[in-house]
Write an enzyme that holds these catalytic residues in place. Structure first.
Site, short mmCIF file in Angstrom:
data_model
loop_
_atom_site.label_atom_id
_atom_site.label_comp_id
_atom_site.label_asym_id
_atom_site.label_seq_id
_atom_site.Cartn_x
_atom_site.Cartn_y
_atom_site.Cartn_z
N ASP A 20 18.44 7.90 -4.74
CA ASP A 20 19.87 8.08 -4.60
C ASP A 20 20.54 7.76 -5.93
O ASP A 20 20.43 6.63 -6.41
CB ASP A 20 20.35 7.12 -3.51
CG ASP A 20 21.82 7.24 -3.21
OD1 ASP A 20 22.47 8.17 -3.73
OD2 ASP A 20 22.34 6.40 -2.45
N ASP B 173 40.13 29.81 -11.86
CA ASP B 173 40.07 29.35 -13.25
C ASP B 173 40.06 27.86 -13.30
O ASP B 173 40.52 27.22 -12.45
CB ASP B 173 41.37 29.65 -13.96
CG ASP B 173 41.41 30.96 -14.62
OD1 ASP B 173 40.37 31.42 -15.06
OD2 ASP B 173 42.52 31.48 -14.69
#
Ligand SMILES: *[C@@H]1O[C@H](CO)[C@@H](O)[C@H](O)[C@H]1NC(C)=O
Ligand SMILES: *[C@@H]1O[C@H](CO)[C@@H](O)[C@H](O)[C@H]1NC(C)=O
Length: 469
Positions: free
Chosen positions: A157, A347
């Site tokens: 993790d 964008d």
């Protein structure tokens, strides 16, 4: 390739950041909604067999395997390549359960950052009862512990720092695990860390909880976002990654009381940026450099320490700056500046990637537009854009790329675009954050099959497609 004019393209600008796996971002600048601009774009679709989007039930081993550094094989915890579940399939959670746990993990990330905001404004108080760790991962590796060495399967993790394994005599309780539980009394290299040692005091930052003391042995406790926990003695032991990568005096937790969703594994490896993480503890040899490829559920990938990871991608790796955030110094942050789909550009802009509401809505609108020939289906919680593909053998799904800081573009694998709920129902594999100020998270479904390189010393994260299958 035909250029197709798109009637209404959407663009969103993000000046905020988004994170990888466990990465958060302070969206202090918010995002700006643009749009309405007419653009001519290539219409790019993936043609995929519907079957190929489903998890396979047999393990196919990855062929690429020429890596330098200390390389461990990575498999999905519940997939057919995991030896844990050969005899043990009843442990595999349902899709609903996977999504529920994923949301718990995300809630814990969000609350950790909110809490740190409060902390910052009110000066210094240490939160009394909330751990800093995020939850449990879905990918596992095998490492050796002790002398003589025994092998253990651990979840890894990058959202937490502390490594622990269940430990005999399990003074509190141990959950069921596949391998025999680690027993420090059978190892000649285990030692307890004392309460007065400098190492003991490092626990607070690595686990989020101050250490306690029992008959002069330092006691750790760590709690995860899904309310899993481990507590026990803080010890040091020899850890063996490969036959030529043996590290004495590795600091870890000997877990005497453990409970949670660890799926038959022996414990957890923390790969965050704290000094107690495995990455930091072996940095004298590997210089804070590691890489991985998270495979699809039915194949294998790698976790490699040191340069040479991602070597199969070589020059195709693209790098984005690795950022840090003083509110969560152990996490890996980077900027996502936009998302691009076939036909529309959005964008500048955990299992399932979480996006700010406006970005998610724009992506969803574009995606639905490009998928409108397919019948929609009811959506389970977390999702809202699902399709019934039971009548199709193959489908055309829009390509989606992420644009990262440094202006790199990363096309997602089809498995990072459509998430299978069952044999016929598939959902757009992203989720919408509640608030614009919540952190965006680049989740592990979207990372699947990518080479991901953490060059922590060099301050950059690298990505390449096709790292594993
Ligand atoms: C470590 O400390 C605990 C608690 O004091 C003790 O029960 C255990 O025997 C110690 N183990 C070793 C190897 O010293
Ligand atoms: C898939 O799940 C949806 C609801 O989540 C359900 O309506 C549908 O019947 C399921 N299909 C199969 C083949 O299980």
């Amino acid at each position: 390739m035909m250029a197709t004019p798109i009637a209404s393209s959407i663009s969103i600008s993000f000046f905020s950041c988004v994170s990888l796996f466990l990465l958060l971002c302070s969206s202090k600048n918010g995002y700006a909604l643009g749009g309405g601009e007419r653009k001519t774009l290539q219409s790019n679709f993936h043609s995929v067999q519907v079957n190929s989007l489903l998890p396979a039930s047999v393990c196919t081993s990855s062929t690429k395997d020429k890596r330098n550094g200390a390389s461990l094989k990575v498999v999905h915890k519940y997939g057919p390549c995991s030896h844990l579940h050969e005899h043990n399939t009843e442990n595999a959670p349902t899709v609903t359960e996977v999504l529920r746990r994923d949301q718990s993990r995300v809630n814990s990330i969000q609350s950790r950052l909110r809490q740190n905001r409060v902390k910052e404004s009110k000066a210094t108080t240490i939160p009394a009862n909330s751990g800093k760790s995020l939850g449990t991962g879905n990918y596992i590796v095998r490492i050796g512990l002790g002398t003589p060495k025994k092998d253990f399967t651990l979840v890894f993790d990058t959202g937490s720092d502390f490594t622990w394994t269940q430990c005999r005599p399990c003074l509190g309780s141990c959950y069921q695990q596949q391998e025999p539980i680690y027993d420090p009394s059978l190892s000649s290299t285990y030692t307890n860390i004392t309460c007065s040692s400098q190492q003991c005091s490092q626990l607070s930052s690595a686990t989020g909880f101050p250490p306690r003391c029992f008959t002069n042995t330092c006691v750790y406790g760590v709690r995860y976002g899904d309310s899993s926990f481990s507590e026990g003695f803080f010890g040091s032991e020899t850890i063996t990654l490969t036959p030529s990568d043996v590290f004495p005096n590795f600091l870890f937790g000997c877990g005497e009381n453990n409970n949670g969703l660890f799926g038959g594994t022996a414990g957890l490896i923390g790969l965050g940026r704290d000094p107690l993480s495995l990455v930091s503890q072996i940095s004298s040899k590997y210089g804070n450099y590691f890489s991985y490829c998270l495979p699809s559920t039915s194949s294998s990938g790698y976790l490699t320490f040191g340069k040479g990871g991602g070597s199969s991608a070589g020059s195709s790796l693209k790098f984005t700056p690795l950022l840090s955030n003083s509110k969560a110094p152990s996490l890996y942050f980077f900027d996502i500046i936009g998302i691009k789909t076939a036909g529309s550009i959005i964008d500048s802009g955990t299992v399932i990637t979480r996006l700010p509401p406006a970005a998610y809505d724009a992506l969803k609108t574009a995606f639905r537009d490009q998928m409108k020939q397919y019948p929609m289906a009811p959506a389970p919680r977390l999702f809202d854009t699902c399709y019934d593909l039971s009548k199709y053998n193959s489908v055309k799904i829009p390509q989606i790329s992420f644009l990262f800081g440094g202006n790199i573009e990363l096309p997602l694998d089809t498995k990072g675009i459509l998430y299978p709920i069952n044999g016929s129902q598939f959902c757009l594999a992203f989720a919408r954050n509640m608030a614009a100020s919540d952190l965006a998270i680049f989740g592990n479904v979207q990372q699947q099959t990518l080479d991901v390189v953490y060059d922590v010393a060099g301050g950059k994260l690298g990505f390449a497609s096709g790292g594993c299958s």
